[in-house]
Write a protein that holds these residues in place. Structure first.
Motif, PDB file in Angstrom:
ATOM      1  N   PHE A 318      51.087  51.114  34.649  1.00 34.88           N
ATOM      2  CA  PHE A 318      51.524  51.030  33.266  1.00 34.88           C
ATOM      3  C   PHE A 318      50.899  49.770  32.672  1.00 34.88           C
ATOM      4  CE2 PHE A 318      55.870  53.289  34.070  1.00 34.88           C
ATOM      5  CZ  PHE A 318      55.214  54.502  34.213  1.00 34.88           C
ATOM      6  N   GLY A 319      49.975  49.919  31.752  1.00 39.10           N
ATOM      7  CA  GLY A 319      49.385  48.790  31.054  1.00 39.10           C
ATOM      8  C   GLY A 319      48.236  48.099  31.749  1.00 39.10           C
ATOM      9  N   ALA A 320      47.863  48.521  32.940  1.00 42.14           N
ATOM     10  CA  ALA A 320      46.785  47.850  33.669  1.00 42.14           C
ATOM     11  C   ALA A 320      46.289  48.740  34.796  1.00 42.14           C
ATOM     12  CB  ALA A 320      47.251  46.499  34.225  1.00 42.14           C
ATOM     13  N   ALA A 321      45.108  48.391  35.307  1.00 35.00           N
ATOM     14  CA  ALA A 321      44.512  49.132  36.411  1.00 35.00           C
ATOM     15  C   ALA A 321      45.157  48.741  37.736  1.00 35.00           C
ATOM     16  CB  ALA A 321      43.011  48.856  36.485  1.00 35.00           C
ATOM     17  N   VAL A 322      45.067  49.631  38.697  1.00 36.32           N
ATOM     18  CA  VAL A 322      45.567  49.405  40.055  1.00 36.32           C
ATOM     19  C   VAL A 322      44.454  49.773  41.030  1.00 36.32           C
ATOM     20  CG1 VAL A 322      47.318  50.002  41.767  1.00 36.32           C
ATOM     21  CG2 VAL A 322      47.926  49.973  39.333  1.00 36.32           C
ATOM     22  N   ASP A 323      44.102  48.844  41.915  1.00 33.21           N
ATOM     23  CA  ASP A 323      43.133  49.161  42.967  1.00 33.21           C
ATOM     24  C   ASP A 323      43.772  50.110  43.970  1.00 33.21           C
ATOM     25  OD1 ASP A 323      41.420  47.424  41.755  1.00 33.21           O
ATOM     26  OD2 ASP A 323      41.290  46.000  43.406  1.00 33.21           O
ATOM     27  N   ILE A 324      43.056  51.171  44.308  1.00 28.44           N
ATOM     28  CA  ILE A 324      43.560  52.121  45.293  1.00 28.44           C
ATOM     29  C   ILE A 324      42.656  52.188  46.511  1.00 28.44           C
ATOM     30  CG2 ILE A 324      44.865  53.549  43.675  1.00 28.44           C
ATOM     31  CD1 ILE A 324      42.446  55.411  43.482  1.00 28.44           C
ATOM     32  N   GLY A 325      41.696  51.275  46.594  1.00 33.45           N
ATOM     33  CA  GLY A 325      40.785  51.236  47.729  1.00 33.45           C
ATOM     34  C   GLY A 325      40.029  49.932  47.718  1.00 33.45           C
ATOM     35  N   THR A 326      38.850  49.947  48.280  1.00 32.63           N
ATOM     36  CA  THR A 326      38.012  48.746  48.339  1.00 32.63           C
ATOM     37  C   THR A 326      36.620  49.076  47.808  1.00 32.63           C
ATOM     38  OG1 THR A 326      37.468  49.279  50.647  1.00 32.63           O
ATOM     39  CG2 THR A 326      39.288  47.737  50.253  1.00 32.63           C
ATOM     40  N   ALA A 327      36.582  49.561  46.561  1.00 31.74           N
ATOM     41  CA  ALA A 327      35.320  49.984  45.971  1.00 31.74           C
ATOM     42  C   ALA A 327      34.398  48.811  45.669  1.00 31.74           C
ATOM     43  CB  ALA A 327      35.593  50.765  44.688  1.00 31.74           C
ATOM     44  N   HIS A 328      34.957  47.605  45.532  1.00 31.97           N
ATOM     45  CA  HIS A 328      34.177  46.432  45.161  1.00 31.97           C
ATOM     46  C   HIS A 328      34.532  45.271  46.085  1.00 31.97           C
ATOM     47  CE1 HIS A 328      33.117  48.610  41.526  1.00 31.97           C
ATOM     48  NE2 HIS A 328      34.401  48.813  41.287  1.00 31.97           N
ATOM     49  N   PRO A 329      33.685  44.249  46.156  1.00 30.69           N
ATOM     50  CA  PRO A 329      33.987  43.100  47.023  1.00 30.69           C
ATOM     51  C   PRO A 329      35.294  42.399  46.671  1.00 30.69           C
ATOM     52  CG  PRO A 329      31.684  43.050  46.295  1.00 30.69           C
ATOM     53  CD  PRO A 329      32.352  44.134  45.513  1.00 30.69           C
ATOM     54  N   TRP A 330      35.722  42.514  45.431  1.00 31.94           N
ATOM     55  CA  TRP A 330      36.949  41.840  44.997  1.00 31.94           C
ATOM     56  C   TRP A 330      38.170  42.753  45.051  1.00 31.94           C
ATOM     57  CZ3 TRP A 330      32.571  42.364  41.856  1.00 31.94           C
ATOM     58  CH2 TRP A 330      32.561  43.479  41.019  1.00 31.94           C
ATOM     59  N   ALA A 332      41.372  44.895  46.232  1.00 30.40           N
ATOM     60  CA  ALA A 332      42.455  44.735  47.194  1.00 30.40           C
ATOM     61  C   ALA A 332      43.472  45.825  46.904  1.00 30.40           C
ATOM     62  CB  ALA A 332      43.100  43.356  47.084  1.00 30.40           C
ATOM     63  N   PRO A 333      43.877  46.603  47.891  1.00 35.00           N
ATOM     64  CA  PRO A 333      44.858  47.668  47.631  1.00 35.00           C
ATOM     65  C   PRO A 333      46.096  47.113  46.925  1.00 35.00           C
ATOM     66  CG  PRO A 333      43.965  47.878  49.835  1.00 35.00           C
ATOM     67  CD  PRO A 333      43.448  46.570  49.297  1.00 35.00           C
ATOM     68  N   GLY A 334      46.441  47.748  45.800  1.00 38.26           N
ATOM     69  CA  GLY A 334      47.601  47.317  45.039  1.00 38.26           C
ATOM     70  C   GLY A 334      47.319  46.225  44.024  1.00 38.26           C
ATOM     71  N   ARG A 335      46.091  45.741  43.947  1.00 38.74           N
ATOM     72  CA  ARG A 335      45.752  44.719  42.941  1.00 38.74           C
ATOM     73  C   ARG A 335      45.963  45.307  41.546  1.00 38.74           C
ATOM     74  NH1 ARG A 335      40.358  43.880  40.695  1.00 38.74           N
ATOM     75  NH2 ARG A 335      39.980  41.736  39.989  1.00 38.74           N
ATOM     76  N   TYR A 336      46.789  44.636  40.746  1.00 34.36           N
ATOM     77  CA  TYR A 336      47.198  45.141  39.435  1.00 34.36           C
ATOM     78  C   TYR A 336      46.754  44.162  38.357  1.00 34.36           C
ATOM     79  CZ  TYR A 336      50.465  46.052  35.523  1.00 34.36           C
ATOM     80  OH  TYR A 336      51.025  46.287  34.294  1.00 34.36           O
ATOM     81  N   GLY A 337      46.070  44.650  37.341  1.00 31.16           N
ATOM     82  CA  GLY A 337      45.648  43.776  36.255  1.00 31.16           C
ATOM     83  C   GLY A 337      44.554  44.413  35.439  1.00 31.16           C
ATOM     84  N   HIS A 347      45.079  39.273  37.057  1.00 27.85           N
ATOM     85  CA  HIS A 347      45.532  40.213  38.077  1.00 27.85           C
ATOM     86  C   HIS A 347      46.614  39.592  38.947  1.00 27.85           C
ATOM     87  CE1 HIS A 347      41.538  41.888  37.102  1.00 27.85           C
ATOM     88  NE2 HIS A 347      42.007  43.038  37.535  1.00 27.85           N
ATOM     89  N   VAL A 348      47.428  40.448  39.531  1.00 26.87           N
ATOM     90  CA  VAL A 348      48.336  40.051  40.603  1.00 26.87           C
ATOM     91  C   VAL A 348      48.099  40.983  41.787  1.00 26.87           C
ATOM     92  CG1 VAL A 348      50.082  39.146  39.019  1.00 26.87           C
ATOM     93  CG2 VAL A 348      50.246  41.512  39.812  1.00 26.87           C
ATOM     94  N   VAL A 349      48.269  40.439  42.996  1.00 23.47           N
ATOM     95  CA  VAL A 349      48.155  41.234  44.224  1.00 23.47           C
ATOM     96  C   VAL A 349      49.475  41.068  44.981  1.00 23.47           C
ATOM     97  CG1 VAL A 349      46.823  41.725  46.293  1.00 23.47           C
ATOM     98  CG2 VAL A 349      45.680  40.740  44.296  1.00 23.47           C
ATOM     99  N   PRO A 350      50.412  42.019  44.837  1.00 16.75           N
ATOM    100  CA  PRO A 350      51.715  41.857  45.472  1.00 16.75           C
ATOM    101  C   PRO A 350      51.654  41.671  46.978  1.00 16.75           C
ATOM    102  CG  PRO A 350      51.803  43.574  43.802  1.00 16.75           C
ATOM    103  CD  PRO A 350      50.367  43.197  43.952  1.00 16.75           C
ATOM    104  N   SER A 351      50.712  42.332  47.646  1.00 15.76           N
ATOM    105  CA  SER A 351      50.674  42.262  49.108  1.00 15.76           C
ATOM    106  C   SER A 351      50.319  40.877  49.630  1.00 15.76           C
ATOM    107  CB  SER A 351      49.676  43.285  49.657  1.00 15.76           C
ATOM    108  OG  SER A 351      48.363  42.999  49.202  1.00 15.76           O
TER     109      SER A 351
END
Length: 383
Positions: A318-330, A332-337, A347-351
């Motif tokens: 909601f309101g931002a992208a979420v990483d669902i894999g490791t498509a780029h060097p930066w 991180a699964p769950g990275r939100y921003g 961005h925030v990375v809860p894990s």
């Protein structure tokens, strides 16, 4: 490993940006840097307190405000928006995405709160900017680069929106930007209060976000950057807005998609609240469930298909992208921003308990993030 200061300073030296500020925090470990100047004239150095136009990293803030109302039971995710946004009670949809704006069919179902939050209501940008139904978004609704003094007031804006057909059926496809502006109007209609007032009371004041709002007061203009865009092939910059320009007075339409100004520490306070499952000190801002819902993948494969122009292999909460894999060097699964078209990213990375924020003042030339951001992301990922 190079420092955050050196990472950002490289882009000041090559002329990409006049200045930038950055923060990377992981748990109790925090590194900040402020490099360069607030304008090309070098009238004042960047500081941690410098105020920026944050553009689309406004979106997660406004999504959080919608979730405040969901927590309170004033909205439900599966509610139709029609009781509060009657202009959208009977939307029509272009027969195909490439159809003329007058070749329409009725929407198959109502637009819901969830559709607005995951940006699948049927309004917004697609990867093909030539589609006829997109032209009114830019011409009548002033979507695109922020221009706060050029957008009509919410009721007039909604009346114009009601005359524009959806590009896709509700729930069918992720589209960019417009749903966040509609969220801002929804908040105001549900609460009976202007959006800036509600955000201030429920988010900015509790979180100590003292420099965040839709305009910069006169007493703070000395901390506000100028805003630039590339001036063509020569590699120079031209000023798009001065400190006493479009953000120096309150706009008629407070844009939930990209209207806020803020500082490094203000967005950091918002990011820390998300990492703390919705709490700030001993005060609860959002429920844990609301935070998990907004920071998790909320798109199906079909909904995000053909959206790589914006998402680059990511998904959307909601309101931002979420990483669902490791498509780029930066990645991180769950990275939100997200990123802001005025040269911002957060961005925030809860894990891992990480918050990363970089603010600059040069307009992006397209949806692909510039080297300044990508180098910052690599630094944050290795922090």
């Amino acid at each position: 490993m190079t420092s955050l200061h050196d990472t950002l300073m490289a882009h000041v030296r090559d002329g990409s940006v006049p200045g930038a500020v950055g923060l990377v925090a992981r748990g109790d470990r925090v590194e900040t840097a402020a490099v360069g100047y607030v304008d090309v004239d070098r009238s004042a150095p960047m500081t941690r307190e410098t105020v920026f136009r944050i553009a689309s990293i406004t979106k997660p803030v406004v999504a959080a405000a919608v979730m405040v109302l969901v927590d309170e039971g004033r909205l439900a995710l599966d509610d139709s928006v029609a009781p509060w946004l009657p202009e959208l009670a009977a939307p029509v949809v272009v027969r195909t995405p490439s159809s003329p704006v007058d070749d329409v069919v009725p929407a198959a179902r109502p637009i819901t709160v969830f559709d607005l939050l995951n940006s699948c209501a049927g309004y917004g940008f697609s990867s093909d900017f030539s589609l006829p139904a997109l032209a009114p978004l830019f011409g009548e609704l002033k979507q695109g680069p922020p221009q706060p003094q050029g957008v009509p007031a919410p009721d007039a804006w909604m009346a114009a929106l009601a005359r524009i057909p959806l590009l896709h059926q509700p729930g069918e496809k992720w589209l960019y930007n417009t749903c966040s502006d509609i969220q801002g109007v929804l908040i105001s209609r549900v609460t009976g209060r202007p959006l800036p007032e509600f955000l201030s009371e429920r988010l900015f004041e509790p979180l100590g976000m003292a420099d965040t709002g839709f305009a910069v007061p006169p007493a703070r203009l000395d901390r506000f950057t100028s805003y630039y865009r590339p001036s063509g092939t020569g590699g120079g910059l031209e000023r798009a807005d001065a400190p006493d320009g479009q953000w120096s007075t309150e706009p008629a339409f407070p844009s939930g998609a990209g209207g806020l100004v803020s500082t490094l520490d203000d967005w950091y306070a918002f990011g820390r609240m998300l990492l703390a499952d919705g709490t700030h000190g001993d005060r609860r801002i959002l429920s844990s469930e609301a935070v998990r819902t907004m920071t998790s993948d909320r798109l199906t494969t079909a909904q995000r298909k053909d959206s790589d122009l914006f998402l680059e292999g990511q998904c959307w909460g909601f309101g931002a992208a979420v990483d669902i894999g490791t498509a780029h060097p930066w990645s991180a699964p769950g990275r939100y921003g997200w990123v802001g078209g005025t040269g911002t990213t957060a961005h925030v990375v809860p894990s891992t308990g990480t918050v990363s924020i970089m603010l600059s003042q040069v307009e992006m030339t397209g949806p692909t993030a510039p080297a300044t951001m990508r180098d910052f992301w690599r630094y944050a990922a290795a922090y």
